[in-house]
Design a protein around this motif. Sequence first.
Motif, short mmCIF file in Angstrom:
data_model
loop_
_atom_site.label_atom_id
_atom_site.label_comp_id
_atom_site.label_asym_id
_atom_site.label_seq_id
_atom_site.Cartn_x
_atom_site.Cartn_y
_atom_site.Cartn_z
N ILE A 65 0.85 -1.20 0.00
CA ILE A 65 0.00 0.00 0.00
C ILE A 65 0.88 1.25 0.00
CG2 ILE A 65 -1.64 1.34 1.38
CD1 ILE A 65 -2.79 -1.43 2.29
N ALA A 66 1.91 1.28 0.85
CA ALA A 66 2.82 2.43 0.90
C ALA A 66 3.54 2.59 -0.44
CB ALA A 66 3.83 2.26 2.03
N GLY A 67 3.91 1.48 -1.07
CA GLY A 67 4.55 1.54 -2.38
C GLY A 67 3.62 2.10 -3.45
N ALA A 68 2.36 1.70 -3.39
CA ALA A 68 1.38 2.21 -4.36
C ALA A 68 1.19 3.71 -4.18
CB ALA A 68 0.05 1.48 -4.19
N ILE A 69 1.16 4.17 -2.94
CA ILE A 69 1.04 5.61 -2.69
C ILE A 69 2.30 6.32 -3.19
CG2 ILE A 69 0.82 7.40 -0.93
CD1 ILE A 69 -0.75 5.31 0.75
N GLY A 70 3.47 5.73 -2.96
CA GLY A 70 4.72 6.30 -3.43
C GLY A 70 4.79 6.38 -4.95
N LEU A 71 4.13 5.45 -5.64
CA LEU A 71 4.11 5.48 -7.10
C LEU A 71 3.39 6.71 -7.64
CD1 LEU A 71 3.47 1.77 -8.12
CD2 LEU A 71 5.52 3.13 -8.53
N TRP A 72 2.53 7.27 -6.81
CA TRP A 72 1.80 8.46 -7.24
C TRP A 72 2.76 9.61 -7.53
CZ3 TRP A 72 0.23 13.19 -4.69
CH2 TRP A 72 -0.70 13.91 -5.43
N LEU A 73 3.87 9.69 -6.78
CA LEU A 73 4.87 10.72 -7.06
C LEU A 73 5.49 10.53 -8.45
CD1 LEU A 73 6.77 10.98 -3.66
CD2 LEU A 73 5.21 12.64 -4.65
N VAL A 74 5.66 9.27 -8.85
CA VAL A 74 6.21 8.98 -10.18
C VAL A 74 5.20 9.40 -11.25
CG1 VAL A 74 7.16 7.20 -11.68
CG2 VAL A 74 7.56 7.08 -9.22
N VAL A 75 3.91 9.19 -10.98
CA VAL A 75 2.87 9.61 -11.92
C VAL A 75 2.88 11.14 -12.05
CG1 VAL A 75 0.36 9.72 -12.27
CG2 VAL A 75 1.43 7.58 -11.53
N GLU A 76 3.03 11.84 -10.93
CA GLU A 76 3.11 13.31 -10.99
C GLU A 76 4.33 13.74 -11.80
OE1 GLU A 76 1.05 15.63 -10.16
OE2 GLU A 76 -0.29 14.74 -8.69
N ALA A 77 5.45 13.04 -11.64
CA ALA A 77 6.66 13.36 -12.40
C ALA A 77 6.41 13.20 -13.90
CB ALA A 77 7.81 12.47 -11.96
N ARG A 78 5.70 12.16 -14.25
CA ARG A 78 5.38 11.93 -15.66
C ARG A 78 4.51 13.06 -16.21
NH1 ARG A 78 4.90 7.46 -19.38
NH2 ARG A 78 3.13 7.83 -20.75
N LYS A 79 3.53 13.49 -15.41
CA LYS A 79 2.65 14.59 -15.84
C LYS A 79 3.43 15.88 -16.05
CE LYS A 79 -1.55 13.00 -13.53
NZ LYS A 79 -2.49 13.31 -12.42
N LEU A 80 4.50 16.06 -15.27
CA LEU A 80 5.33 17.26 -15.40
C LEU A 80 6.26 17.19 -16.61
CD1 LEU A 80 6.37 17.88 -11.69
CD2 LEU A 80 4.96 19.37 -13.11
N GLY A 81 6.32 16.04 -17.25
CA GLY A 81 7.20 15.89 -18.41
C GLY A 81 8.65 15.66 -18.04
N MET A 82 8.88 15.11 -16.86
CA MET A 82 10.25 14.84 -16.43
C MET A 82 10.87 13.76 -17.31
SD MET A 82 9.89 15.16 -12.29
CE MET A 82 11.57 14.59 -12.01
N SER A 83 12.18 13.74 -17.36
CA SER A 83 12.89 12.78 -18.21
C SER A 83 12.63 11.35 -17.75
CB SER A 83 14.39 13.05 -18.17
OG SER A 83 14.92 12.68 -16.91
#
Length: 141
Positions: A65-83
């Motif tokens: 569950i904590a890992g799934a919540i942490g993945l949300w930061l990666v999704v936000e990074a993708r939305k920002l167009g990060m490399s």
Amino acid sequence: MATSFTNLSSAARSHPALGNGPAAVRARIELLEQVLERAFVIPGINYRVGLDAMLGLVPVAGDLIAGAIGLWLVVEARKLGMSRWAQARMLANVVIDTGLGSVPLAGDLFDLLFRSNSMNLKIIKKHLDKHHPGTAVVDAR
């Protein structure tokens, strides 16, 4: 006194963490990192822990569950167009935290020391500071 739905929705829209712009993303990820890594203080030793370490006390499922919540930061990074490289580093932090955190007993100690969400927040902030300098805030901690 009753609050109308219109007043409530306009108040919600004005909250800095809502929206899709870089400033809203910064506000959301900073709040999420604080909840996951620094929300509570362990009495006596004054060490800050968050929901990530607390969920880690629940064998396997808590770490997932904590890992799934942490993945949300990666999704936000993708939305920002990060490399893709930055996204891969962030994903590796989440995978390491989730994988090693799920080891009984030793994983609980690991969760206290390895703060993947804090590391991922730094990666996103570096991107925001470079590509969206208007979102930078002075941190008075």
